[in-house]
Design a protein around this motif. Structure first.
Motif, mmCIF file in Angstrom:
data_model
loop_
_atom_site.group_PDB
_atom_site.id
_atom_site.type_symbol
_atom_site.label_atom_id
_atom_site.label_comp_id
_atom_site.label_asym_id
_atom_site.label_seq_id
_atom_site.Cartn_x
_atom_site.Cartn_y
_atom_site.Cartn_z
ATOM 1 N N TYR A 84 0.854 -1.185 0.000
ATOM 2 C CA TYR A 84 0.000 0.000 0.000
ATOM 3 C C TYR A 84 0.893 1.238 0.000
ATOM 4 C CZ TYR A 84 -3.766 3.236 1.156
ATOM 5 O OH TYR A 84 -4.659 4.276 1.129
ATOM 6 N N ARG A 89 4.998 6.904 1.006
ATOM 7 C CA ARG A 89 5.465 5.810 1.847
ATOM 8 C C ARG A 89 4.817 4.508 1.419
ATOM 9 N NH1 ARG A 89 5.334 8.330 8.018
ATOM 10 N NH2 ARG A 89 6.694 10.137 7.608
ATOM 11 N N LYS A 91 4.127 0.501 2.617
ATOM 12 C CA LYS A 91 4.133 -0.551 3.623
ATOM 13 C C LYS A 91 3.561 -1.815 2.990
ATOM 14 C CE LYS A 91 5.309 2.156 7.159
ATOM 15 N NZ LYS A 91 5.340 3.443 6.459
ATOM 16 N N TRP A 127 1.564 -4.038 9.445
ATOM 17 C CA TRP A 127 2.203 -3.598 8.211
ATOM 18 C C TRP A 127 3.687 -3.447 8.505
ATOM 19 C CZ3 TRP A 127 -0.661 -3.186 3.799
ATOM 20 C CH2 TRP A 127 -2.047 -3.049 3.935
ATOM 21 N N THR A 129 7.713 -2.125 7.012
ATOM 22 C CA THR A 129 8.421 -1.296 6.042
ATOM 23 C C THR A 129 8.927 -2.164 4.904
ATOM 24 O OG1 THR A 129 10.418 -1.541 7.405
ATOM 25 C CG2 THR A 129 9.128 0.471 7.680
ATOM 26 N N TYR A 267 4.046 -1.738 11.953
ATOM 27 C CA TYR A 267 3.074 -0.682 12.240
ATOM 28 C C TYR A 267 1.666 -1.288 12.250
ATOM 29 C CZ TYR A 267 7.024 2.314 11.099
ATOM 30 O OH TYR A 267 8.267 2.905 11.071
ATOM 31 N N ILE A 270 -1.716 2.380 8.754
ATOM 32 C CA ILE A 270 -1.016 3.216 7.779
ATOM 33 C C ILE A 270 -1.997 4.271 7.251
ATOM 34 C CG2 ILE A 270 0.659 1.500 7.071
ATOM 35 C CD1 ILE A 270 -1.105 0.802 4.728
#
Length: 270
Positions: A84, A89, A91, A127, A129, A267, A270
């Motif tokens: 996504y 960014r 993730k 999620w 990185t 995470y 997001i």
């Protein structure tokens, strides 16, 4: 693969589940106790629901695009890699399709469009990185205009690693020989991983604390499972949220030895 975007031909109409994850609040009660005693909270799997508008030029084009979407989101093909991107960014997580894409009828379809519904179940709710954070043994400081088997820098036998994610992060460790009984310690928690084995020059030990695996890599690249080499008191630890004081040691001189640590931050939204 298929790309769902705001333009098409697979246009996202709505998406639910980017941050919507329930927690299982674990409690216990003693006899005659009023209420419950809190123990811990654990996130349940993530459920993602996506409504997609498929754009086409005619019946044949719509049929082809439906077939392609069904091939990608095929439940019997195993887990999907879901990425996504928002605000620059990216993730990612992994999930399995609950069913073949559901194609709506009536106003949900015509000769030039089709509405599809995709439901995904992600066993791991986090999620992560896309780019993994690497912590090499040597911190580069300077270079010389020469070539050859030389490494210049500061050997970091102890380092501070900051996990600013939302959950403890598993690590992937590479011990490079020579080293006798190499060990990595998280001084923040007191946990450690120790290999009761001597590594020779060119030999590598790979440890994945997420999968709980230990592999020995010979100089020719041959890999074999050596879980039994792990010390009985060792723990497949994770980097706690915040600062982690990580130290590398061995029962031999570690001058010139190399240990690399790689991890992805996790995470919950997001």
């Amino acid at each position: 693969s298929v790309q769902l975007s705001e333009t098409g031909p697979y246009v996202i109409q709505s998406i639910i589940g980017l941050g919507d994850v329930d927690a299982d609040i674990q409690m216990q009660a003693a006899p005659y106790q009023q209420g419950r005693t809190y123990i811990d909270s654990k996130l349940i799997p993530r459920f993602i629901n996506i409504e997609v508008l498929i754009k086409g030029t005619d019946d044949e084009d719509i049929s082809t695009k439906r077939e392609h979407l069904g091939k990608v989101c095929n439940p019997v093909s195993g887990q999907l890699r879901i990425q996504y991107e928002y605000g620059g960014r990216i993730k990612e997580t992994y999930g399995a399709a609950d069913h073949v894409p559901r194609y709506l009828s009536g106003e949900g379809r015509s000769r030039t469009h089709q509405i599809a519904v995709i439901d995904l179940t992600c066993p791991n709710p986090f999620w992560r990185t896309l780019q993994q954070t690497q912590e090499p043994t040597f911190e580069p400081r300077f270079r010389f205009p020469i070539s050859g088997p030389f490494i210049f820098g500061i050997q970091r036998d102890r380092r501070q690693m900051i996990n600013d994610g939302d959950s403890p992060a598993p690590i992937f460790v590479e011990f490079h020989g020579p080293a006798l009984n190499p060990m990595i310690i998280n001084n923040t928690t007191g946990e450690f991983i120790k290999i009761n084995q001597e590594l020779l020059e060119g030999e590598i030990m790979e440890i994945d604390t997420e999968a709980g695996t230990v592999f020995f890599v010979e100089p020719d690249g041959t890999r074999r499972n050596v879980f039994n080499w792990i010390d009985d008191a060792a723990t497949f630890f994770e980097l706690v949220i915040g600062e982690n004081d990580i130290e590398y040691t061995a029962d031999s001189d570690i001058q010139g030895a190399i240990v690399n640590i790689t991890y992805s931050k996790l995470y919950n939204a997001i």
